[in-house]
Design a protein around this motif. Structure first.
Motif, PDB file in Angstrom:
ATOM      1  N   ALA A  15      62.802   8.876  58.709  1.00 27.51           N
ATOM      2  CA  ALA A  15      62.618   8.621  60.134  1.00 27.51           C
ATOM      3  C   ALA A  15      63.181   9.817  60.890  1.00 27.51           C
ATOM      4  N   SER A  16      62.443  10.279  61.884  1.00 25.79           N
ATOM      5  CA  SER A  16      62.883  11.496  62.558  1.00 25.79           C
ATOM      6  C   SER A  16      62.369  11.545  63.983  1.00 25.79           C
ATOM      7  N   PHE A  17      63.179  12.129  64.860  1.00 26.89           N
ATOM      8  CA  PHE A  17      62.672  12.537  66.151  1.00 26.89           C
ATOM      9  C   PHE A  17      61.555  13.560  65.930  1.00 26.89           C
ATOM     10  N   PRO A  18      60.663  13.746  66.905  1.00 26.73           N
ATOM     11  CA  PRO A  18      59.721  14.866  66.791  1.00 26.73           C
ATOM     12  C   PRO A  18      60.444  16.203  66.917  1.00 26.73           C
ATOM     13  N   ASP A  19      59.758  17.264  66.567  1.00 29.49           N
ATOM     14  CA  ASP A  19      60.288  18.622  66.633  1.00 29.49           C
ATOM     15  C   ASP A  19      61.508  18.781  65.730  1.00 29.49           C
ATOM     16  N   ARG A  20      61.301  18.400  64.478  1.00 33.96           N
ATOM     17  CA  ARG A  20      62.330  18.549  63.462  1.00 33.96           C
ATOM     18  C   ARG A  20      61.672  19.045  62.175  1.00 33.96           C
ATOM     19  N   VAL A  21      62.425  19.794  61.381  1.00 34.22           N
ATOM     20  CA  VAL A  21      61.981  20.199  60.053  1.00 34.22           C
ATOM     21  C   VAL A  21      63.017  19.756  59.045  1.00 34.22           C
ATOM     22  N   MET A  22      62.569  19.112  57.988  1.00 32.81           N
ATOM     23  CA  MET A  22      63.432  18.758  56.870  1.00 32.81           C
ATOM     24  C   MET A  22      62.914  19.463  55.627  1.00 32.81           C
ATOM     25  N   ILE A  23      63.832  19.875  54.771  1.00 35.27           N
ATOM     26  CA  ILE A  23      63.481  20.702  53.615  1.00 35.27           C
ATOM     27  C   ILE A  23      63.855  19.962  52.339  1.00 35.27           C
ATOM     28  N   LEU A  24      62.968  20.040  51.355  1.00 28.04           N
ATOM     29  CA  LEU A  24      63.193  19.418  50.055  1.00 28.04           C
ATOM     30  C   LEU A  24      63.130  20.482  48.969  1.00 28.04           C
ATOM     31  N   ARG A  25      64.090  20.426  48.050  1.00 26.59           N
ATOM     32  CA  ARG A  25      64.055  21.287  46.858  1.00 26.59           C
ATOM     33  C   ARG A  25      63.597  20.430  45.692  1.00 26.59           C
ATOM     34  N   ILE A  26      62.615  20.910  44.962  1.00 24.54           N
ATOM     35  CA  ILE A  26      62.060  20.184  43.828  1.00 24.54           C
ATOM     36  C   ILE A  26      62.244  21.044  42.591  1.00 24.54           C
ATOM     37  N   THR A  27      62.990  20.546  41.631  1.00 25.12           N
ATOM     38  CA  THR A  27      63.274  21.309  40.417  1.00 25.12           C
ATOM     39  C   THR A  27      62.976  20.464  39.189  1.00 25.12           C
ATOM     40  N   VAL A  28      62.511  21.123  38.137  1.00 24.27           N
ATOM     41  CA  VAL A  28      62.232  20.432  36.884  1.00 24.27           C
ATOM     42  C   VAL A  28      63.532  19.909  36.292  1.00 24.27           C
TER      43      VAL A  28
END
Length: 744
Positions: free
Chosen positions: A727-740
Motif C-alpha cells: 500500500a502506498s501513497f502516489p509518487d513513490r518508488v519501492m525497490i526489490l532485490r531478487i537473488t537466487v
C-alpha cells in the motif's frame, strides 16, 4: 554468351530471428520471411516458401505477381511508396535494377541456397539505361536486429545531367496479423509519449523536418498483433539511424501487402549526383520481438556489443544548471563542488554561462572563450578544485548554434544558415551556425580544441537548442540540413580522435536528439529537460525501447521541480533517477543535513548496483493498472535482479492486488527482499505480509541500503502468480532485490 546473373535464396538466423531472402533471377533482394526463427531449412523448403508467398490472381490487378524488394520498385507494379525517387532532368525516374554480384561477408555467393548465421549480404545492381548503380546491404546482427542501407551512384558520363535524388527509403514487409501501430508523440519537457492506432489501408507516415531527431520523433515505429504488450504479442519495428530530417512509415496496400520503412528526408536539391558520385542512406534498423521487451533487448544487446560502447562504471554526475543557471559565481560553484564530492558525486559539469557575453540566453553563443569578467583567473581554479576532490570535470557547449548578438555573428553573418538573404525566425534567441562551411567548422573545432587543451575536461554536454528552419547556405540558397548533420557527426568524431577518453552527452532541448546515428559518436543522451520524476517515469519507460539505461541521463531533481512546479519526496526523485545513468540537478547548498545524508545513501546504492542496472536485461511487466509501473533489470545469468515498483497514481481499488516479476529463470528459487534506503520509514507505506520486517529495516539502512527478510518463490511463480502489492501513497518508488537462493 551472356553470363547468368547471381541467383540464390539466403537464410540468415540469429538470436531467435530468421531472415529469408529471395535474390533469384537477377532481381533485388525480397524478404520472404522476417520474424521468429524457422530452424534449419533446405533449398526445397526455401523455394516452397517463396511460392507460398505468391498471392492468387484477382481481377483488375497486374498480370504478374507484384514483387516487393527491400528497395520497392514501381516497375514491378508496386503501387506503394517507391524506394528510390529521383530523376535526371525529368527522366530516369523509374529505374529497373538488375543484380550483377552477390556477396555474403565479402565472399561471392556461389550456390543457389545459403544458410548461415549473422552477417552482411551485399547486392550490387545496375540500370544501364538510367545510368545508375545500386549497392544494397542487408545485415542480420548477432542480437537478431536486421539493418539495411543503400548506395545509389550515377554512372553517367561526363557532361550528363545531374541525378537529383529526392528520396531513398528502404522497406521491410510485415505479416497481415500486425495491424496495430505504436509510435510516439512528444514535445519539449514531455518526450516520447506513446500513441496507438489501427493500421488501415493507406500510409501512416511520421516525418521529422526539424534538422534533429525531435522530441516527437517516432523513435521506433512498430506494428504488431493487436494488444501486444511488453512481454507478449509479436511486434515488428523500424528505426532510422539519423539525427537530421528523416521519415518512418507503415503502409498497407489494397492488396493486403504491408511494410515498415524509412530513410533520410531529403530537402530539394540536397543530393544531386554528378558522374561517379554516390549517396548512401542511413541504416534502417528492423527489430522483431515477441513483446516490446524482446524488441528492445535486440537494440540493447547490439549497442552493448559495440567496441565504442561505454563499459567503465557510469559516474555519478552533478550538473549545475538548475542550481545556478547563468549566475556563475566561482566561489559558489566551488562550494557546490565540495557538497557534491561529500555525497559521492564522481563527475561535475559546468553548464551554460561560462563563456564571453553569456549572462543570459540572448547573447554569446559562438564566442567560445572563457568570460574574463566572470572568471578572471580562467576556469583553472574550479577545474583544479573539482579534480582535487576526486571528480571529473565536464563542460557545456552548443557548437552548432550562434546568437545574433555575438562577436562571431557580427564578424561572419554569412556563416548563419539562412534562405534568400533573410535570417530564419529566431528560436531561443539563436540561429544555426553552418558547419557545412569549412571555415565555420574549422573555427568551432579550433575553439573547442583550445578549451579542451587548456583544461582537464573529461566530458562535454553537447546541446542543440533549436530546430533547423529555412536552413540554407548563403549565398547559393542550397538546403543545408544534410550537410549540417554530417558535419556535426564529423566534429564529434574529430574531437574524440584528438582527445581519447573524452565522453560526450547528446542534449538537444532535452531529448530532441535520441537516435542510433548520434549514439555512434556520444556516450549518453539527455532524456528530457524535465526531471520531474513523475514525468520521467513515462519518458524513461519508452526511451528504453531504443537505448539501454546506461545511455540515459537520469538526474535527481530539486525538491520543487523547476519545470512543473511539483514537489516530490527525495525517495521518489532518487528512486526514479536510479534506473539510468544517475546524476543530480539540485542546489545542494540549500539541502538539509538529513537530505544530504539520504542523498549519499542513494548515491551509494547506485554505485553498488550500477553494474547490474547497466548490463542486465530491461524487463517491464504488463499491468491493467496504469498507476503502478513494475520494471527492472535482470542479470544475464538470471541470478540477480533489481525491480522497481513506481506508484504513479491512485488505483480504483484498494489494496491493489498482485503484481508480477517476469524475466527470471522459471525453475530457479529466488529470495525477494525490499531495499530500504532512507533513515526514516516512508510515510504512507504499508508492506504486505510477504515483506515482513521491511518497516523495521529502515532504521538499519546503511550507506548502500539494507533489505528485509522477504519471501522465497520460483521464477515461474513470481512471473505467473506474483505478490501482493504494498500500500502506498502516489509518487513513490519501492525497490526489490531478487537473488537466487543457494542450493540446500
Amino acid at each position: 554468351m551472356t553470363p547468368l546473373p547471381p541467383s540464390a535464396f539466403v537464410h540468415l538466423s540469429a538470436a531467435g530471428v530468421s531472415l529469408l531472402l529471395d535474390v533469384t533471377e537477377g532481381r533485388l533482394p525480397a524478404v520472404i520471411h522476417w520474424g521468429a526463427a524457422l530452424g534449419a531449412l533446405t533449398e526445397r523448403e526455401a523455394r516452397a516458401l517463396a511460392v507460398a508467398d505468391v498471392p492468387p490472381a484477382v481481377p483488375n490487378t497486374m498480370d504478374e505477381p507484384v514483387r516487393l524488394a527491400i528497395l520497392p520498385e514501381p516497375h514491378t507494379g508496386w503501387s506503394g511508396k517507391p524506394g528510390l525517387a529521383g530523376h535526371r532532368a525529368g527522366a530516369d525516374w523509374s529505374p529497373k535494377f538488375e543484380v550483377v554480384s552477390l556477396e555474403f561477408d565479402g565472399v561471392p555467393v556461389a550456390g543457389p541456397f545459403v544458410e548461415t548465421g549473422p552477417g552482411v549480404l551485399t547486392t550490387r545492381a545496375q540500370d544501364p539505361t538510367a545510368q545508375l548503380a545500386l549497392t544494397l546491404e542487408v545485415e542480420l546482427l548477432a542480437s537478431g536486429l536486421v539493418r539495411t542501407r543503400a548506395t545509389v551512384t550515377s554512372t553517367a558520363g561526363a557532361g550528363a545531367a545531374l541525378y537529383d535524388v529526392s528520396d531513398l527509403a528502404l522497406a521491410l514487409p510485415t505479416p497481415g496479423r500486425a495491424r496495430e501501430i505504436l509510435d510516439f508523440a512528444g514535445r519539449w519537457g514531455k518526450e516520447r509519449t506513446p500513441q496507438r492506432r489501427p493500421l488501415g489501408v493507406g500510409i501512416h507516415e511520421r516525418e521529422g523536418r526539424k534538422g534533429r531527431t525531435g522530441a516527437d520523433a517516432a523513435t521506433v515505429l512498430s506494428v504488431g498483433e493487436p494488444g501486444f504488450g511488453f512481454r507478449r504479442g509479436e511486434v515488428w519495428g523500424v528505426h532510422v539511424a539519423w539525427s537530421g530530417n528523416h521519415r518512418h512509415y507503415a503502409e498497407r496496400l489494397f492488396t493486403g501487402a504491408q511494410v515498415l520503412g524509412g530513410g533520410e528526408l531529403l530537402l530539394p536539391g540536397e543530393v544531386r549526383l554528378d558522374a561517379g558520385e554516390s549517396y548512401t542512406s542511413p541504416w534502417l534498423y528492423g527489430a522483431y520481438g515477441d513483446g516490446l521487451d524482446e524488441q528492445a533487448a535486440r537494440f540493447h544487446r547490439y549497442l552493448r556489443g559495440r567496441d565504442r560502447h561505454p563499459v567503465r562504471p557510469r559516474p555519478v554526475t552533478l550538473n549545475v544548471w538548475e542550481a545556478v543557471y547563468f549566475d556563475h559565481d566561482p566561489a559558489r560553484l566551488v562550494d557546490l563542488a565540495e557538497h557534491a564530492a561529500a555525497v559521492g558525486v564522481e563527475r561535475y559539469v559546468l553548464d551554460d554561462g561560462w563563456f564571453r557575453h553569456r549572462r543570459g540566453a540572448r547573447a554569446g553563443l559562438g564566442d567560445w572563450y572563457v568570460d574574463e569578467d566572470v572568471w578572471p583567473s580562467g576556469l583553472g581554479p574550479l577545474v583544479d578544485r573539482v579534480t582535487d576532490l576526486g571528480m571529473e570535470f565536464g563542460l557545456w557547449f552548443e557548437p552548432e548554434m550562434v546568437n545574433e548578438d555575438s562577436d562571431l555573428a557580427r564578424a561572419h553573418p554569412e556563416w548563419i544558415l539562412q534562405t534568400g538573404g533573410r535570417l530564419p525566425v529566431s528560436a531561443r534567441h539563436q540561429q544555426v551556425l553552418n558547419l557545412g562551411l569549412p571555415e565555420a567548422f574549422d573555427y568551432v573545432l579550433e575553439r573547442m580544441t583550445a578549451i579542451l587543451d587548456e583544461y582537464d575536461i573529461a566530458y562535454i554536454k553537447w546541446d542543440h537548442n533549436r530546430d533547423l528552419v529555412d536552413a540554407d547556405t548563403w549565398p547559393t540558397g542550397a538546403a543545408g540540413v544534410h550537410a549540417q548533420t554530417l558535419a556535426a557527426y564529423r566534429l564529434m568524431a574529430t574531437l574524440k580522435e584528438r582527445f581519447p577518453g573524452l565522453e560526450i552527452e547528446a542534449c538537444a532541448s532535452g531529448g530532441a536528439r535520441v537516435d542510433l546515428g548520434v549514439i555512434e559518436h556520444t556516450d549518453r543522451v539527455w532524456v528530457s529537460d524535465c526531471i520531474d520524476p513523475l514525468e520521467r517515469q513515462e519518458m524513461v519507460r519508452w526511451t528504453t525501447q531504443l537505448l539501454p539505461p546506461e545511455l540515459l541521463g537520469a538526474h535527481i531533481a530539486s525538491g520543487v521541480n523547476h519545470t512543473t512546479g511539483r514537489s516530490h519526496a527525495l525517495s521518489f526523485r532518487a528512486g526514479t533517477a536510479l534506473f539510468g545513468h544517475l546524476g543530480i540537478e539540485w542546489d545542494l547548498a540549500g539541502a538539509t543535513d538529513a537530505e544530504l545524508r539520504d542523498l549519499a545513501s542513494w548515491v551509494a546504492l547506485y554505485r553498488s548496483v550500477r553494474h547490474l542496472l547497466h548490463t542486465g536485461d530491461v524487463v517491464r511487466a504488463d499491468s491493467v493498472d496504469d498507476s503502478l509501473h513494475v520494471y527492472g533489470s535482470v542479470a544475464q545469468d538470471r541470478a540477480d535482479a533489481l525491480f522497481f515498483l513506481a506508484f504513479t497514481g491512485r488505483a480504483e481499488v484498494s489494496p491493489r492486488g498482485r503484481f508480477t516479476l517476469p524475466g527470471l529463470a522459471p525453475s530457479a528459487l529466488y529470495r525477494v527482499t525490499p531495499v530500504v534506503v532512507a533513515a526514516e520509514p516512508e510515510p504512507g507505506l504499508g508492506w504486505p505480509a510477504w515483506a515482513a520486517g521491511a518497516a523495521g529495516a529502515a532504521g538499519a539502512a546503511g550507506a548502500a541500503g539494507s533489505a528485509a527478510p522477504g519471501v522465497v518463490l520460483s521464477g515461474r511463480a513470481l512471473a505467473e502468480v506474483g505478490l501482493q502489492a504494498p500500500a502506498s501513497f502516489p509518487d513513490r518508488v519501492m525497490i526489490l532485490r531478487i537473488t537466487v537462493e543457494p542450493a540446500a
